[in-house]
Design a protein around this motif. Structure first.
Motif, PDB file in Angstrom:
ATOM      1  N   PHE A 281      -2.414   6.419 -10.077  1.00  0.00           N
ATOM      2  CA  PHE A 281      -0.981   6.666 -10.118  1.00  0.00           C
ATOM      3  C   PHE A 281      -0.251   5.328 -10.002  1.00  0.00           C
ATOM      4  CE2 PHE A 281       3.167   7.588  -8.375  1.00  0.00           C
ATOM      5  CZ  PHE A 281       3.553   8.755  -9.016  1.00  0.00           C
ATOM      6  N   GLY A 282       0.763   5.118 -10.848  1.00  0.00           N
ATOM      7  CA  GLY A 282       1.417   3.822 -10.848  1.00  0.00           C
ATOM      8  C   GLY A 282       2.880   3.877 -11.239  1.00  0.00           C
ATOM      9  N   TRP A 283       3.434   2.701 -11.486  1.00  0.00           N
ATOM     10  CA  TRP A 283       4.859   2.515 -11.775  1.00  0.00           C
ATOM     11  C   TRP A 283       5.299   3.344 -12.966  1.00  0.00           C
ATOM     12  CZ3 TRP A 283       9.470   2.185 -10.552  1.00  0.00           C
ATOM     13  CH2 TRP A 283      10.458   1.463 -11.212  1.00  0.00           C
ATOM     14  N   CYS A 284       4.476   3.433 -13.997  1.00  0.00           N
ATOM     15  CA  CYS A 284       4.854   4.211 -15.184  1.00  0.00           C
ATOM     16  C   CYS A 284       5.002   5.692 -14.844  1.00  0.00           C
ATOM     17  CB  CYS A 284       3.834   4.013 -16.296  1.00  0.00           C
ATOM     18  SG  CYS A 284       3.864   2.361 -17.025  1.00  0.00           S
TER      19      CYS A 284
ATOM     20  N   PHE B  88       0.848  -1.200   0.000  1.00  0.00           N
ATOM     21  CA  PHE B  88       0.000   0.000   0.000  1.00  0.00           C
ATOM     22  C   PHE B  88       0.878   1.242   0.000  1.00  0.00           C
ATOM     23  CE2 PHE B  88      -2.200   3.522   1.970  1.00  0.00           C
ATOM     24  CZ  PHE B  88      -3.382   3.539   1.258  1.00  0.00           C
ATOM     25  N   PRO B  89       0.608   2.175  -0.905  1.00  0.00           N
ATOM     26  CA  PRO B  89      -0.338   2.065  -2.017  1.00  0.00           C
ATOM     27  C   PRO B  89       0.221   1.213  -3.161  1.00  0.00           C
ATOM     28  CG  PRO B  89       0.789   4.165  -2.119  1.00  0.00           C
ATOM     29  CD  PRO B  89       1.275   3.496  -0.862  1.00  0.00           C
TER      30      PRO B  89
ATOM     31  N   GLY C  43      -3.609  12.728 -22.244  1.00  0.00           N
ATOM     32  CA  GLY C  43      -4.891  13.378 -22.022  1.00  0.00           C
ATOM     33  C   GLY C  43      -6.058  12.422 -21.872  1.00  0.00           C
ATOM     34  N   HIS C  44      -5.801  11.122 -22.034  1.00  0.00           N
ATOM     35  CA  HIS C  44      -6.898  10.156 -22.026  1.00  0.00           C
ATOM     36  C   HIS C  44      -7.363   9.801 -20.612  1.00  0.00           C
ATOM     37  CE1 HIS C  44      -5.507   8.628 -26.245  1.00  0.00           C
ATOM     38  NE2 HIS C  44      -6.095   9.807 -26.283  1.00  0.00           N
ATOM     39  N   LYS C  45      -6.425   9.772 -19.658  1.00  0.00           N
ATOM     40  CA  LYS C  45      -6.737   9.365 -18.292  1.00  0.00           C
ATOM     41  C   LYS C  45      -5.985  10.266 -17.317  1.00  0.00           C
ATOM     42  CE  LYS C  45      -8.113   4.631 -19.205  1.00  0.00           C
ATOM     43  NZ  LYS C  45      -8.099   3.232 -18.712  1.00  0.00           N
ATOM     44  N   PRO C  46      -6.354  10.232 -16.037  1.00  0.00           N
ATOM     45  CA  PRO C  46      -5.684  11.128 -15.078  1.00  0.00           C
ATOM     46  C   PRO C  46      -4.186  10.894 -14.962  1.00  0.00           C
ATOM     47  CG  PRO C  46      -7.699  10.205 -14.139  1.00  0.00           C
ATOM     48  CD  PRO C  46      -7.456   9.494 -15.425  1.00  0.00           C
TER      49      PRO C  46
END
Length: 209
Positions: free
Chosen positions: A157-160, A84-85, A147-150
């Motif tokens: 929010f993630g590894w990328c 987490f997270p 622009g497609h997703k937050p």
């Protein structure tokens, strides 16, 4: 080097420099809200570093149980140990897709950044010019994806995003000035995520004596 055996089990030491990989791991630790001391190492690497990393490269993340020195291994270790997270999706298919996307970001974009941020002693102007054009053209071409997703191709929010933010922060240092009329989604993405608390904290160097 510190006596790691005396550290609490949840305490890490990050041996790092000012480089993009070290920044990436600082952001990862801040996002995971983990307790760590930052030990900054300048150009001259101490001989003792080889006790933790036979290649004597940075960053190195260590505690009393383990010493890790490759950013993907560090990420996977922290993702498994501190869930987490989460920075990977829940399903195996989505995790695999995110890992592939992260691999492409590292291969296509981080590799160019490494060339552009090379130490002056080994800087190759011709290779840097090619890398600058390649990275700049790619960012401009793929800007609409932001622009497609937050977050980068994700609702979370993630590894990328951890990979991307230290790179985007260094675009001015690499001499890359993205045209706003062509890159509005990317520019808005980076401006918004640069305000994230974890990213702001990753910019602060709190050296461990």
């Amino acid at each position: 080097m510190e006596n790691l055996s005396q550290l609490p089990p949840t305490q890490f030491i990050l041996y790092a420099d000012q480089g993009i990989d070290s920044h990436l791991v600082r952001l990862l630790l801040e996002e995971k809200r983990l307790n760590y001391h930052l030990h900054t190492i300048d150009d001259e690497r101490p001989e003792e570093l080889s006790e933790l990393n036979p290649y004597r490269t940075l960053p190195v993340l260590a505690n009393r149980d383990v010493a890790l020195y490759e950013i993907n291994v560090i990420f996977e270790y922290l993702e498994e140990r501190h869930q987490f997270p989460r920075l990977l999706p829940i399903t195996p298919k989505e995790r695999a897709q995110t890992r592939l996307l992260a691999w492409r970001l590292q291969k296509d974009w981080l590799s160019e950044a490494y060339t552009l941020l090379t130490h002056p002693d080994s800087f190759d102007a011709n290779k840097a010019a090619q890398a600058k054009k390649s990275l700049s053209d790619s960012l401009i071409t793929l800007s609409p994806l932001f622009g497609h997703k937050p977050y980068f191709m994700s609702d979370e929010f993630g590894w990328c995003d951890v990979i991307l933010l230290p790179l985007l922060w260094r675009l001015p240092q690499m001499g890359i000035d993205l045209p706003r009329h062509l890159c509005r989604p990317l520019i808005e993405y980076q401006q918004r995520l640069f305000e994230r608390n974890s990213f702001k904290a990753s910019l602060i160097f709190k050296d461990y004596p």
